[in-house]
Each structure stands twice: as structure tokens, then as C-alpha cells.
Design an enzyme around this catalytic site. Structure first.
Site, PDB file in Angstrom:
ATOM      1  N   TYR A   1       0.851  -1.206   0.000  1.00 54.82           N
ATOM      2  CA  TYR A   1       0.000   0.000   0.000  1.00 54.82           C
ATOM      3  C   TYR A   1       0.882   1.250   0.000  1.00 54.82           C
ATOM      4  O   TYR A   1       0.648   2.199  -0.749  1.00 54.82           O
ATOM      5  CB  TYR A   1      -0.899  -0.032   1.236  1.00 54.82           C
ATOM      6  CG  TYR A   1      -1.797   1.188   1.394  1.00 54.82           C
ATOM      7  CD1 TYR A   1      -2.895   1.377   0.555  1.00 54.82           C
ATOM      8  CD2 TYR A   1      -1.559   2.138   2.384  1.00 54.82           C
ATOM      9  CE1 TYR A   1      -3.726   2.485   0.703  1.00 54.82           C
ATOM     10  CE2 TYR A   1      -2.379   3.252   2.537  1.00 54.82           C
ATOM     11  CZ  TYR A   1      -3.462   3.408   1.689  1.00 54.82           C
ATOM     12  OH  TYR A   1      -4.273   4.523   1.837  1.00 54.82           O
TER      13      TYR A   1
ATOM     14  N   LYS B   1       0.957   4.204  -2.940  1.00 53.05           N
ATOM     15  CA  LYS B   1       0.631   5.627  -2.715  1.00 53.05           C
ATOM     16  C   LYS B   1       1.840   6.520  -3.026  1.00 53.05           C
ATOM     17  O   LYS B   1       1.676   7.656  -3.468  1.00 53.05           O
ATOM     18  CB  LYS B   1       0.137   5.838  -1.282  1.00 53.05           C
ATOM     19  CG  LYS B   1      -1.227   5.193  -0.999  1.00 53.05           C
ATOM     20  CD  LYS B   1      -2.347   5.912  -1.739  1.00 53.05           C
ATOM     21  CE  LYS B   1      -3.710   5.289  -1.478  1.00 53.05           C
ATOM     22  NZ  LYS B   1      -4.801   5.966  -2.187  1.00 53.05           N
TER      23      LYS B   1
HETATM   24  N1  LIG Z   1      -9.640   6.274   5.573  1.00 51.53           N
HETATM   25  C1  LIG Z   1      -8.387   6.595   5.800  1.00 51.53           C
HETATM   26  O1  LIG Z   1      -7.924   6.613   6.951  1.00 51.53           O
HETATM   27  C2  LIG Z   1      -7.510   7.012   4.650  1.00 51.53           C
HETATM   28  C3  LIG Z   1      -6.266   7.597   4.947  1.00 51.53           C
HETATM   29  C4  LIG Z   1      -5.444   7.987   3.889  1.00 51.53           C
HETATM   30  C5  LIG Z   1      -5.845   7.807   2.580  1.00 51.53           C
HETATM   31  N2  LIG Z   1      -7.050   7.209   2.326  1.00 51.53           N
HETATM   32  C6  LIG Z   1      -7.416   7.002   0.915  1.00 51.53           C
HETATM   33  O2  LIG Z   1      -8.699   7.565   0.666  1.00 51.53           O
HETATM   34  C7  LIG Z   1      -9.363   6.818  -0.343  1.00 51.53           C
HETATM   35  C8  LIG Z   1     -10.763   6.444   0.143  1.00 51.53           C
HETATM   36  O3  LIG Z   1     -10.649   5.679   1.323  1.00 51.53           O
HETATM   37  P1  LIG Z   1     -11.902   5.396   2.285  1.00 51.53           P
HETATM   38  O4  LIG Z   1     -11.349   5.253   3.645  1.00 51.53           O
HETATM   39  O5  LIG Z   1     -12.982   6.370   2.039  1.00 51.53           O
HETATM   40  O6  LIG Z   1     -12.348   3.946   1.768  1.00 51.53           O
HETATM   41  P2  LIG Z   1     -13.732   3.177   1.968  1.00 51.53           P
HETATM   42  O7  LIG Z   1     -14.596   3.832   2.962  1.00 51.53           O
HETATM   43  O8  LIG Z   1     -13.354   1.750   2.167  1.00 51.53           O
HETATM   44  O9  LIG Z   1     -14.441   3.344   0.521  1.00 51.53           O
HETATM   45  C9  LIG Z   1     -13.844   2.807  -0.602  1.00 51.53           C
HETATM   46  C10 LIG Z   1     -14.659   3.128  -1.842  1.00 51.53           C
HETATM   47  O10 LIG Z   1     -13.970   2.557  -2.953  1.00 51.53           O
HETATM   48  C11 LIG Z   1     -14.799   1.608  -3.587  1.00 51.53           C
HETATM   49  N3  LIG Z   1     -14.062   0.434  -3.963  1.00 51.53           N
HETATM   50  C12 LIG Z   1     -13.315  -0.361  -3.159  1.00 51.53           C
HETATM   51  N4  LIG Z   1     -12.799  -1.377  -3.867  1.00 51.53           N
HETATM   52  C13 LIG Z   1     -13.243  -1.219  -5.132  1.00 51.53           C
HETATM   53  C14 LIG Z   1     -13.070  -1.954  -6.327  1.00 51.53           C
HETATM   54  N5  LIG Z   1     -12.361  -3.093  -6.348  1.00 51.53           N
HETATM   55  N6  LIG Z   1     -13.651  -1.505  -7.458  1.00 51.53           N
HETATM   56  C15 LIG Z   1     -14.388  -0.379  -7.463  1.00 51.53           C
HETATM   57  N7  LIG Z   1     -14.612   0.352  -6.355  1.00 51.53           N
HETATM   58  C16 LIG Z   1     -14.045  -0.066  -5.210  1.00 51.53           C
HETATM   59  C17 LIG Z   1     -15.845   1.224  -2.579  1.00 51.53           C
HETATM   60  O11 LIG Z   1     -16.961   0.780  -3.332  1.00 51.53           O
HETATM   61  P3  LIG Z   1     -18.019  -0.299  -2.769  1.00 51.53           P
HETATM   62  O12 LIG Z   1     -18.624   0.398  -1.595  1.00 51.53           O
HETATM   63  O13 LIG Z   1     -18.963  -0.502  -3.856  1.00 51.53           O
HETATM   64  O14 LIG Z   1     -17.229  -1.477  -2.392  1.00 51.53           O
HETATM   65  C18 LIG Z   1     -16.048   2.532  -1.829  1.00 51.53           C
HETATM   66  O15 LIG Z   1     -16.920   3.365  -2.552  1.00 51.53           O
HETATM   67  C19 LIG Z   1      -8.458   5.625  -0.657  1.00 51.53           C
HETATM   68  O16 LIG Z   1      -7.701   5.905  -1.800  1.00 51.53           O
HETATM   69  C20 LIG Z   1      -7.549   5.540   0.558  1.00 51.53           C
HETATM   70  O17 LIG Z   1      -6.305   4.967   0.249  1.00 51.53           O
HETATM   71  C21 LIG Z   1      -7.890   6.817   3.323  1.00 51.53           C
END
Ligand SMILES: NC(=O)c1ccc[n+]([C@@H]2O[C@H](COP(=O)([O-])OP(=O)(O)OC[C@H]3O[C@@H](n4cnc5c(N)ncnc54)[C@H](OP(=O)(O)O)[C@@H]3O)[C@@H](O)[C@H]2O)c1
Length: 348
Positions: A222, A226
Site C-alpha cells: 500500500y 501511494k
Molecule cells: N480512511 C483513511 O484513513 C484514509 C487515509 C489515507 C488515505 N485514504 C485514501 O482515501 C481513499 C478512500 O478511502 P476510504 O477510507 O474512504 O475507503 P472506503 O470507505 O473503504 O471506501 C472505498 C470506496 O472505494 C470503492 N471500492 C473499493 N474497492 C473497489 C473496487 N475493487 N472496485 C471499485 N470500487 C471499489 C468502494 O466501493 P463499494 O462500496 O462498492 O465497495 C467505496 O466506494 C483511498 O484511496 C484511501 O487509500 C484513506
């Protein structure tokens, strides 16, 4: 020999005098740079006015494409951009979740929506054809590359399952690149069209992470994915500047979501609404990422953490790596204990 004795003995030596003056100038130079960066950080975070999204076509019939739009941070990007007056193409895996959000957006904000559902981990050409078909005649000005996957729990690289490793790189990198190759030309043609009398600009935001900012043991794949986005996005920013498209990597520490498995927000862990609001408010400003071109660490506590690490031990230091290793080893231990407890409860 103390410094005072040394100075008394050699103060009339020209080499010593020039060396001291040189050291003083280097010190003043570094202090000035630090103060300028700190001033810029404070201005970006607490003083600058929020960005007006009419600059990116809000309120004038333009469209934003948001990936990973059915949950967490991506859903919040879709809602907040719609609230500003952009129509939204919602992309993620689950059709039913996207349909609910599309309805919510259309009812609340009176903008149009389109849905494109596919599993980005399959890297199937059909996925990209579907997206291409959905946007081919839309005046798109904004792309939010938000979709991403991390490891289910921190894991040593040598024990990482092949499927997890493959999915992370396919979703975070391959899909992001291929989606951008479809959407960016639409943005370029929209903003460089002769009818664009308002000089609307284009915007491509990509979600980075502290996992990519700092090499992160136990999340190595991961972390690498990134870090890849950091270099790719900054390079693209250079390429598209002449086409009036702003390209920015957005760096975040933890945010409450399904991915982070954190439910309760705190001063260092905002919820998606708080995080996205700070991101959209500060487009074009570096916030905590003062040392990086086309990059922003927008949430205020994340920004102070980024600035603090960068100004002291540095993101690539052995010290930062060791602390990160210990933190993720401890998270892994707790996750394994929890999994064992849940398995035992299921048996009873
Ligand atoms: N949360 C954190 O602490 C954090 C920190 C730093 C960076 N980020 C980054 O922020 C971004 C969003 O993270 P999040 O925490 O909001 O994630 P999340 O709540 O798990 O949501 C992920 C989203 O991506 C979609 N998704 C996942 N796998 C997929 C696939 N194989 N094909 C198509 N769509 C897919 C999901 O769709 P479904 O619902 O349909 O599965 C959902 O809409 C990511 O790039 C992550 O690396 C997050």
C-alpha cells in the site's frame, strides 16, 4: 578545549573567521526558509479564503467524476461537489449503493448524476469502455481519483497474500492511471473549448496517504502504491498546467471509514465530511505539504504532523521508519488477537 578557549586562541585566524561567518549565513538561510514555510503553512490553513468552485465549473452545467463514490471519503466528495453545483458521475463497485447516493444527490442538490459500476480489481477492458461510454459527451471539468484499497490488516511483505498484493496495485495504480487516461482528455477538451468564455479550469485530485508519505513497514505494498501516485500526480501536474488543468495529490493521515476501521473521530482523525471540506476549501494550496509541488495535506492536524515530521527527522529517516514499524507491529498484534477472539466466539 571549550568553544570559548578555541575562539580566544584562533579568533584572529582568517580561516576560522570566514568559517564562522559562513556557518552563520547557512544558519540564517535555513532559519529564513523555515520561517517562510511556517508562515505559508499558517496562511494556507487558517487565513486564506476558501476556493470558489465556479472556477471549476460549479453552477454552470459541468460534471465531476468521482471514483470510490459509494462510501467513506469518495461519497463525501460526491455530496460536497454536488452541493457546490457540479453534476456527478459516480463510480464504484456496488450498483445498489451508487443508486441510493445518486437519488440522494439529485433530490438534495438538483444536479444530474450518472452511475458506472465495476470492480476495479479485475482490470477488465469492459470496465473502461463502460466509463468511456458514460462520459463521452459530458462537459467534465473535475476528476477525483479516490478509489483505493489497503491491506486488510498490517502484514509483513513476505507474508502478504498474492491476491491482496495484486488487488492493491491494480486498484490504486493501474485503474487510477487508466481512468485518468479516459477522463483527462475530456477535461482538457472542456476547458480549452472556444465556448469556455468563463475560463473554467480543470481539476484532477488523487488521494495519497501518510502511508505513501512515510515508507510504512507492514503496509509495504500500500505504501509503495501511494508513493507511486505521489510522483505520477506531480509529473502529470507539470504536463497539464499548460492545458489549464490543476492536478493535485491529497495527503491524509487517518479518517474514520470502512477502510481505516475507525468509527470514532478525534482531533487527529476527522470524519470524511470534515476531511473533504478541508480539502475542497484549500485546493491549490500546499497546507502541510510545503516542500512538495502540486501536493496538499489539507486537514489541519495532519498538516501540522506532516510539517513537523518533514522539518525534524524527515519522512525517509531510519527513526521515522522504526517508529512506523513498531506502530504497525502493534496494530497487527491487536488485529490478530481480535480475529482470534471473534473466531472463538463464533465456535461457542
Ligand atoms: N480512511 C483513511 O484513513 C484514509 C487515509 C489515507 C488515505 N485514504 C485514501 O482515501 C481513499 C478512500 O478511502 P476510504 O477510507 O474512504 O475507503 P472506503 O470507505 O473503504 O471506501 C472505498 C470506496 O472505494 C470503492 N471500492 C473499493 N474497492 C473497489 C473496487 N475493487 N472496485 C471499485 N470500487 C471499489 C468502494 O466501493 P463499494 O462500496 O462498492 O465497495 C467505496 O466506494 C483511498 O484511496 C484511501 O487509500 C484513506
Amino acid at each position: 578545549m571549550s568553544f570559548t578557549q578555541f575562539f580566544d586562541n584562533y579568533s584572529d585566524n582568517l580561516i576560522v573567521q570566514y568559517s564562522l561567518i559562513f556557518a552563520l549565513l547557512v544558519g540564517v538561510f535555513h532559519l529564513t526558509i523555515f520561517l517562510l514555510k511556517f508562515g505559508s503553512l499558517v496562511y494556507d490553513l487558517f487565513i486564506a479564503a476558501p476556493v470558489n468552485f465556479s472556477k471549476y465549473g460549479a453552477g454552470s452545467g459541468k460534471w465531476a467524476v468521482v471514483t470510490g463514490a459509494s462510501d467513506g471519503i469518495g461519497k463525501e466528495y460526491a455530496l460536497q461537489l454536488a452541493k457546490k453545483g457540479l453534476s456527478i458521475v459516480l463510480v464504484s463497485r456496488t450498483q445498489s449503493k451508487l443508486e441510493l447516493i445518486a437519488k440522494e444527490i439529485e433530490t438534495a442538490y438538483k444536479v444530474n448524476t450518472k452511475i458506472v459500476a465495476f470492480d476495479a480489481s479485475t482490470d477488465d477492458e469492459e470496465n473502461y469502455l463502460k466509463l468511456e461510454k458514460a462520459v463521452f459527451d459530458l462537459p467534465v471539468t473535475v476528476l477525483i481519483n479516490n478509489v483505493g484499497q489497503s491491506h486488510s490488516i498490517p502484514v509483513p511483505f513476505l507474508e502478504t497474500e498474492k491476491k491482496e498484493l495484486q488487488d492493491i496495485i491494480t486498484i490504486n495504480n493501474i485503474a487510477t492511471l487508466k481512468i485518468t487516461q479516459i477522463i483527462a482528455p475530456r477535461i482538457v477538451s472542456t476547458v480549452n473549448n472556444a465556448n469556455n468564455q468563463k475560463n473554467t479550469r480543470g481539476l484532477i485530485l488523487t488521494m495519497g496517504s501518510f502511508g505513501g508519505l512515510l515508507p510504512t513497514p507492514y503496509l509495504a505494498t500500500y505504501s509503495g502504491s501511494k508513493a507511486f501516485l505521489q510522483s505520477w500526480s506531480a509529473a502529470l501536474a507539470g504536463e497539464l498546467a499548460a492545458d489549464n488543468v490543476d492536478v493535485e495529490l491529497v495527503i491524509s493521515y487517518l479518517v474514520t471509514s470502512a477502510m481505516s476501521k475507525i468509527k470514532r473521530s478525534s482531533s487527529t482523525i476527522p470524519n470524511p465530511k470534515q476531511f473533504v471540506s478541508s480539502t475542497l476549501k484549500g485546493i491549490g494550496r500546499r497546507n502541510g505539504a510545503q516542500e512538495r509541488y502540486a501536493t496538499s495535506t489539507p486537514y489541519w492536524t495532519h498538516a501540522l504532523m506532516h510539517f513537523g515530521i518533514d522539518s525534524t527527522v524527515g519522512v525517509y529517516s531510519k527513526f521515522a521508519n522504526k517508529l512506523n514499524l513498531q506502530m504497525h507491529q502493534s496494530i497487527r498484534q491487536r488485529a490478530l488477537k481480535k480475529a482470534a477472539r471473534l473466531a472463538a466466539e463464533k465456535k461457542d
